[in-house]
Design a protein around this motif. Structure first.
Motif, short mmCIF file in Angstrom:
data_model
loop_
_atom_site.label_atom_id
_atom_site.label_comp_id
_atom_site.label_asym_id
_atom_site.label_seq_id
_atom_site.Cartn_x
_atom_site.Cartn_y
_atom_site.Cartn_z
N GLY A 26 0.72 -1.28 0.02
CA GLY A 26 -0.09 -0.21 0.10
C GLY A 26 0.96 1.36 -0.06
N GLY A 27 2.21 1.10 0.08
CA GLY A 27 2.89 2.31 0.37
C GLY A 27 2.79 2.89 -1.17
N LEU A 28 2.54 4.46 -1.33
CA LEU A 28 2.64 5.04 -2.66
C LEU A 28 3.37 6.46 -2.26
N GLU A 29 4.18 6.86 -3.40
CA GLU A 29 4.52 8.27 -3.69
C GLU A 29 3.54 9.08 -3.61
N ALA A 30 3.99 10.57 -3.31
CA ALA A 30 2.95 11.72 -3.45
C ALA A 30 2.55 11.59 -5.15
N GLU A 31 1.30 11.80 -5.11
CA GLU A 31 0.70 11.78 -6.45
C GLU A 31 1.46 13.09 -7.54
N THR A 32 1.89 12.82 -8.65
CA THR A 32 2.23 13.61 -9.41
C THR A 32 0.95 14.46 -10.01
N LEU A 33 1.28 15.45 -10.79
CA LEU A 33 0.21 16.21 -11.36
C LEU A 33 -0.15 15.48 -12.57
N THR A 34 0.64 14.76 -13.19
CA THR A 34 0.18 13.90 -14.55
C THR A 34 -0.82 12.90 -14.03
N GLN A 35 -0.22 12.05 -12.79
CA GLN A 35 -1.13 10.98 -12.23
C GLN A 35 -2.36 11.67 -11.86
N ALA A 36 -2.35 12.72 -11.21
CA ALA A 36 -3.82 13.26 -10.63
C ALA A 36 -4.73 13.47 -11.88
N LYS A 37 -4.12 14.16 -13.13
CA LYS A 37 -4.90 14.19 -14.26
C LYS A 37 -5.51 12.95 -14.92
N LEU A 38 -4.78 11.53 -14.76
CA LEU A 38 -5.23 10.41 -15.09
C LEU A 38 -6.26 9.84 -14.19
N ARG A 39 -6.23 10.10 -12.76
CA ARG A 39 -7.10 9.90 -11.89
C ARG A 39 -8.44 10.60 -12.22
N VAL A 40 -8.34 11.82 -12.75
CA VAL A 40 -9.64 12.72 -12.84
C VAL A 40 -10.25 11.83 -14.05
N ARG A 41 -9.69 11.44 -15.12
CA ARG A 41 -10.26 10.87 -16.09
C ARG A 41 -11.11 9.55 -15.65
N ARG A 42 -10.48 8.87 -14.72
CA ARG A 42 -11.08 7.52 -14.39
C ARG A 42 -12.04 7.90 -13.42
N GLU A 43 -12.16 8.77 -12.69
CA GLU A 43 -13.17 9.28 -11.81
C GLU A 43 -14.38 9.97 -12.56
N LEU A 44 -14.24 10.64 -13.57
CA LEU A 44 -15.24 11.09 -14.47
C LEU A 44 -15.89 10.07 -15.08
N GLU A 45 -15.37 8.87 -15.53
CA GLU A 45 -15.86 7.81 -16.15
C GLU A 45 -16.78 7.18 -15.05
N LYS A 46 -16.10 6.92 -13.72
CA LYS A 46 -16.98 6.33 -12.72
C LYS A 46 -18.32 6.59 -12.28
N PRO A 47 -19.25 5.89 -12.44
CA PRO A 47 -20.64 6.56 -12.07
C PRO A 47 -20.72 6.76 -10.51
N THR A 48 -21.42 7.79 -10.05
CA THR A 48 -21.69 8.18 -8.73
C THR A 48 -22.90 8.14 -8.21
N ARG A 49 -24.08 8.06 -9.26
CA ARG A 49 -25.62 8.26 -9.27
C ARG A 49 -25.76 6.90 -10.14
N ALA A 50 -26.77 5.85 -9.36
CA ALA A 50 -27.48 4.72 -10.29
C ALA A 50 -28.71 5.52 -10.94
N VAL A 51 -28.68 5.82 -12.18
CA VAL A 51 -29.77 5.99 -12.82
C VAL A 51 -30.20 5.11 -14.29
N THR A 52 -29.18 4.92 -14.98
CA THR A 52 -29.42 3.90 -15.75
C THR A 52 -28.89 2.33 -15.51
N GLY A 53 -29.38 1.45 -16.17
CA GLY A 53 -29.04 -0.09 -15.89
C GLY A 53 -27.43 -0.19 -15.89
#
Length: 744
Positions: free
Chosen positions: A524-551
């Motif tokens: 579980g040990g991780l280095e501090a997140e770089t700006l590039t890694q943070a931008k990639l995480r944003v892409r993943r989180e934007l694709e992840k649903p947070t509200r159940a609307v569609t099937g």
């Protein structure tokens, strides 16, 4: 995520040439295109301005990218500390290890995350007994080779016995860690703070061999369970319990060479989706994280009554230096004096007494009764005990404020401090008082949202500095001739260096003869997140649903249920169990979610705890107007009877044909690259014809008929099997007759 266009793709000369070429088409009367013409001068001016604008528009600096991330509610994550389980052995007497006890893995420092009672017992035997078998898995436990806790099928009445060389201490909190095998193709849903707790589909009961009525030694008595993070052995975790009476030694087969002291885990209700496999059982174990604490704060609630006392179990609180703070009625913090005896204090004296228990390694804080020492005012979290190392006594002071805007102070470089662990205070002397009062200041990423009265500061880990505001964006600390900025809490750690291998956490200097090790690697040990890694995480989180609307939303969220291995999910909108003629007839505001757990069984069945856990997780994301139903998949047994004409040399290929039919008619993917049979899909005879016809040596399929067993299906006149939308199929005992082409 849309691709970022290149805006600065044209140079000055290109824009001028394009503009001059368009003159004859747009303005035929413009005939003088020499450089002395004022129109050409304007074209060159506009081309130059456009080039400059494109240049600046195309530049997105790191500061701008951080601002864009902030607009999305994202900031780069700090470094994460590695965590491992550590086990202690070689004890001759009971030993209490308070939270934060330091351990070492070469040059890496680890600290225990909880207080643990170490007992002078050793785990000698591990037995598993079912209705049909009994086995000794002690060697597996030592070698960390996985074994089933209740047998491969985990039927009701199975037992797991843990045998110890001596009796466990009575009325003492004891911890046992269970590390379960988890290297399965389907991963467990990631668990975060605040997520829905997991509910087990099975139930276990813990007992110990003790003295029953009339001194009988073979009476199994219930233990007093304190906590169970394994959730009835459904996941890796810790069992904390107490033995309520004297243990008695008994001999158990197949470890009946001598008597031992036993603890038994009995499976009272079966229903595991995946039978638990244990890799390691460890007595006297606790979790440890790669970190170093310089100063920590423990807060208490004050009742406002006389003679209050507070107790804390912490390594720093017991071994470090101390400061006591109490918040006054105005919200400021004041340091109270630690005295040897409260009887020496006057009614208005800010004093308290510190007592320590050497056996339990606890620290107790006592306050006065209004006659000998003032009473802390009533309120939540109004009393603090600050404990810090002797080396940090001077280093906790950052410096003294000059009262100027935008002040920057340098803190120790070369250390990876955790911003989330920081608690900073700034002190000043009110007019007419001789004592210093302190206020807490909050760490922020920047001063964009800070008002002139906000006590904010910015920590720059790369530069090793903290920066304060300018009285417009963030308050400026008051001026002081002596150091008035200090850390109350500070911790360092994090990074991939903490992911040490198993057996490397061996440094423990508290007690001679006591051994410590980590049976499994730290993870579980991780280095501090770089700006590039943070931008990639944003892409993943934007694709992840947070509200159940569609099937699709329901399926994605259900599959990510924390703590569960969800293999397959099917959301059926506008459907309720028991409906007929779906989808012609629909039920408004209904959503049925069919789930299949990962299992080693051919027909994975979700238990009641599994279904309830998913339903609670989906309830946090569904629309309020939607009625949700979570059900297990129904299985329809399909048996194929076929007569196949083969080439003479392939006449005996019945086994190959039946193997291909089993691969087709399966509810789960077994490493063949397909997910399995689709929910509710009709079993057509054409599917069977197609699979058999593709096999090498098949001339043609002479005849096929299909049988089905289960509930909810129907067979049409063509012989096809129609299954309900919540159902899957699995293979029965197929019957295949092969005929040589020459025998016709």
């Amino acid at each position: 995520m849309l691709p970022i266009p290149n805006l600065d793709d044209r140079m000055f000369e290109q824009m001028v040439q394009e503009a001059r070429k368009s003159i004859p088409k747009l303005f035929p009367e413009w005939t003088d295109e020499n450089e002395h013409d004022p129109g050409i001068t304007l074209l060159e001016l506009m081309s130059w301005m456009t080039e400059m604008q494109q240049y600046y528009l195309n530049r997105v600096t790191e500061r701008s990218e951080r601002k864009f991330l902030k607009l999305l509610g994202i900031s780069p994550r700090e470094a994460v500390s590695a965590v491992c389980d550590v086990a202690f052995a070689g004890l001759q007497q009971q030993l209490v290890l308070p939270k934060g006890t330091p351990l070492h893995a070469m040059d890496q420092r680890f600290e225990t995350l909880d207080t643990v009672n170490l007992v002078p017992s050793e785990l000698e035997k591990v037995l598993v007994r079912t209705e049909t078998a009994a086995g000794d898995f002690t060697s597996n436990n030592h070698a960390k080779i996985a074994y089933y806790a209740f047998g491969p099928e985990a039927r009701k009445g199975a037992h797991l016995y843990l045998g110890f060389d001596r009796a466990l201490l009575e009325q003492t909190e004891i911890s046992i860690f269970f590390k379960l095998f988890d290297r399965y193709p389907v991963r467990v849903g990631h668990r975060e703070d605040g997520t829905t707790p997991m509910i087990s589909s099975a139930k276990v009961a813990w007992t110990f061999a003790g003295a029953g009525q009339q001194g009988q030694s073979e009476s199994w008595l219930p233990i007093e369970q304190i906590s169970d993070s394994t959730v009835h052995l459904s996941q890796s975790g810790e069992l904390r319990f107490q033995i309520t009476s004297e243990m008695k030694p008994i001999a158990l087969y197949p470890a009946d060479d001598r008597s031992r002291f036993w603890v038994c885990c009995t499976l009272e209700e079966d229903g595991y989706e995946l039978s638990p496999k244990i890799e390691k059982v460890s007595l006297n174990a606790v979790k440890a994280a790669e970190q170093e604490t310089f100063s920590e704060v423990t807060a208490f609630d004050s009742s406002g009554e006389p003679d209050q006392s507070f107790e804390v179990s912490s390594y720093l609180a017991y071994n470090g230096m101390h400061t006591v703070q109490v918040q006054d009625e105005q919200g400021h913090w004041r340091d109270w004096h630690i005295v040897a005896e409260l009887e020496d204090c006057e009614p208005d004296d800010l004093c308290c007494q510190l007592q320590q228990d050497s056996a339990l390694r606890t620290t107790r804080l006592r306050f006065g009764d209004g006659v000998n020492g003032r009473i802390p005012p009533q309120g939540s979290q109004r009393v603090r005990l600050i404990a810090y190392t002797a080396e940090f006594d001077y280093g906790r002071f950052v410096g003294g404020s000059r009262g100027l805007p935008g002040q920057t102070f340098e803190i120790s470089r070369g250390r990876m401090y955790k911003p989330s662990s920081m608690l900073l205070q700034v002190g000043y002397r009110p007019r007419g008082e001789s004592d210093v009062v302190w206020d807490d200041w909050q760490s922020v990423d920047d001063f964009d949202n800070s008002k002139s009265t906000d006590r904010h500061y910015v920590y720059d880990d790369a530069a090793g500095t903290i920066r304060f505001g300018n009285n417009e964006a963030g308050l400026t600390p008051p001026k002081s001739v002596e150091p008035n900025i200090r850390f109350l809490a500070l911790q360092a750690g994090g990074g991939v260096r903490g992911n040490v291998k198993d057996g490397l956490v061996t440094g423990f200097t508290n007690t001679k003869g006591v051994r410590v090790t980590n049976p499994f690697p730290a993870r579980g040990g991780l280095e501090a997140e770089t700006l590039t890694q943070a931008k990639l995480r944003v892409r993943r989180e934007l694709e992840k649903p947070t509200r159940a609307v569609t099937g699709e939303d329901y399926e994605a969220i259900a599959k990510a249920t924390p703590g569960l291995r969800v293999a397959r999910v099917k959301a059926i909108p506008l459907y309720k169990l028991g409906m007929r003629d779906y989808p012609k007839v629909k039920a408004p505001a209904q959503m049925t979610v069919v789930v299949v757990p990962y299992s080693e069984s051919d027909k994975p069945k979700a238990g009641k705890g599994f279904l309830q856990t998913i339903k609670q997780h989906l309830d946090r994301h569904r629309l309020l107007t939607t009625e949700l139903h979570v059900i297990p998949a129904e299985y329809i047994k399909i048996t194929v009877h076929a007569v196949v004409v083969m080439e003479p040399k392939h006449k005996d290929e019945q086994r190959r044909i039946m193997q291909e039919l089993r691969l087709l008619l399966q509810p789960m993917d077994h490493g063949q690259g397909s997910e399995g049979w689709r929910f509710g899909r009709t079993v057509y005879k054409g599917d069977i014809y197609g699979v058999i016809s593709r096999i090498k040596g098949v001339v043609y399929v002479q005849d096929i008929w299909i049988d089905a067993e289960g509930t909810g299906f129907h067979k049409d006149g063509a012989g096809d099997i129609h299954i309900p939308p919540y159902a899957l199929v699995y293979s029965g005992d197929h019957e295949v007759e092969t005929i040589s082409q020459t025998d016709l």
